[in-house]
Design an enzyme around this catalytic site. Sequence first.
Site, PDB file in Angstrom:
ATOM      1  N   LYS A 195       0.849  -1.184   0.000  1.00  0.00           N
ATOM      2  CA  LYS A 195       0.000   0.000   0.000  1.00  0.00           C
ATOM      3  C   LYS A 195       0.887   1.236   0.000  1.00  0.00           C
ATOM      4  O   LYS A 195       1.689   1.438   0.913  1.00  0.00           O
ATOM      5  CB  LYS A 195      -0.901  -0.016   1.232  1.00  0.00           C
ATOM      6  N   LYS A 248      -2.163  -1.503  -3.901  1.00  0.00           N
ATOM      7  CA  LYS A 248      -3.032  -0.331  -3.844  1.00  0.00           C
ATOM      8  C   LYS A 248      -2.215   0.938  -3.910  1.00  0.00           C
ATOM      9  O   LYS A 248      -1.254   1.034  -3.153  1.00  0.00           O
ATOM     10  CB  LYS A 248      -3.822  -0.403  -2.532  1.00  0.00           C
TER      11      LYS A 248
HETATM   12  C1  PBG Z   1      -7.681   2.876   5.465  1.00  0.00           C
HETATM   13  C2  PBG Z   1      -7.891   2.858   4.004  1.00  0.00           C
HETATM   14  C3  PBG Z   1      -7.722   3.882   3.060  1.00  0.00           C
HETATM   15  C4  PBG Z   1      -8.172   3.383   1.844  1.00  0.00           C
HETATM   16  C5  PBG Z   1      -8.574   2.065   2.068  1.00  0.00           C
HETATM   17  N1  PBG Z   1      -8.365   1.763   3.404  1.00  0.00           N
HETATM   18  C6  PBG Z   1      -7.263   5.276   3.210  1.00  0.00           C
HETATM   19  C7  PBG Z   1      -5.878   5.618   3.530  1.00  0.00           C
HETATM   20  O1  PBG Z   1      -4.993   4.776   3.681  1.00  0.00           O
HETATM   21  O2  PBG Z   1      -5.667   6.808   3.661  1.00  0.00           O
HETATM   22  C8  PBG Z   1      -8.226   4.137   0.549  1.00  0.00           C
HETATM   23  C9  PBG Z   1      -9.209   3.656  -0.447  1.00  0.00           C
HETATM   24  C10 PBG Z   1      -9.507   4.598  -1.552  1.00  0.00           C
HETATM   25  O3  PBG Z   1      -8.874   5.657  -1.737  1.00  0.00           O
HETATM   26  O4  PBG Z   1     -10.436   4.278  -2.289  1.00  0.00           O
HETATM   27  N2  PBG Z   1      -6.383   2.965   5.883  1.00  0.00           N
END
Ligand code: PBG
Length: 326
Positions: A195, A248
């Site tokens: 991520k 992601k």
């Molecule tokens: C929680 C999380 C996030 C997203 C999914 N789980 C936000 C972040 O890390 O700031 C983002 C999903 C999206 O942008 O569609 N940590």
Amino acid sequence: MHFPEYRARRMRRTENLRRLVRETRLSPDHFIYPLFVAPGQKVRREVASMPGVFQLSVDEAVREGAEVRELGIPGVILFGIPERKDAQGSEGLKDSGVVQKAVRALKEELPDLLVLTDVCLCEYTDHGHCGLVQGGDVKNDDTVELLCRMAVSHAKAGADIVAPSDMMDGRVGAIREALDEGGHENVAILSYAVKYASAFYGPFRDAAHSTPKFGDRRGYQMDPANGDEALREALMDVDEGADMIMVKPALAYLDIVRRVKDELNMPVAAYNVSGEYAMLKAAAQNGWLDHDRAMIEMLTSIRRAGADLILTYFAKDAARLLRRGA
Ligand code: PBG
């Protein structure tokens, strides 16, 4: 291969020819649809930066779940918008929390719809960080303990798959152990293993009110410049017991999706994030892009890069279109 024996255009001449040799198939089978669950009843608030996406109360989330199932999409992933936020994110750990309620309601009304839950503190903390903050830093090991409690509480409510998205080290192994101890050995883990600290989460943070109040997430999410590190993260989570690995965001990281898929022989998920959705919706609203064609092209590319499943806000739009034979 040489011209004129080989003419590449020969097999592109008609749609039937193109169908015969198409390498990548897109189907609702691969989609997971995200839902934002909020307190209250009959609540349906559209997220300004995500047209067509709503904050939903539990009753409305169940209605949405029914529509998702009707479209042939196998599952939903739940994010919570709690009544109250505090420094520890305690609302997220309670069996009476909004996500836990939604899981129970969805499993009761729609038992064959898969329910995934996002396991992270940022939706529940008042500072907006993904863990416990001490002296300006997010404490890893103390946060992992809370994540384990959240995952077990989601599993108790009936979640099929928990998806830790916090990026703390060691949390997959700890969550696996906590789930097994609690008798939830059949609950799977979809790890947000890879991520990135991305600008493309902006609209999500509007939807979940989870923008950090100070600093940013670069101390725990990955540097967009790194690729080898993605493999280390993914391998570590597989060793700790992850059933599926997520990359992601998706579109700016298709090379990473491919590398992870080639290296791991595991189911790989890609999260087609909020910013990717918002960009296309905005361009389409301005008449600058053909929404449906661009959407199908994006989703097909994510599959072609190697993703087995796609978490996407386009799931319903795309499933409707595919049903009509797009
Ligand atoms: C929680 C999380 C996030 C997203 C999914 N789980 C936000 C972040 O890390 O700031 C983002 C999903 C999206 O942008 O569609 N940590």
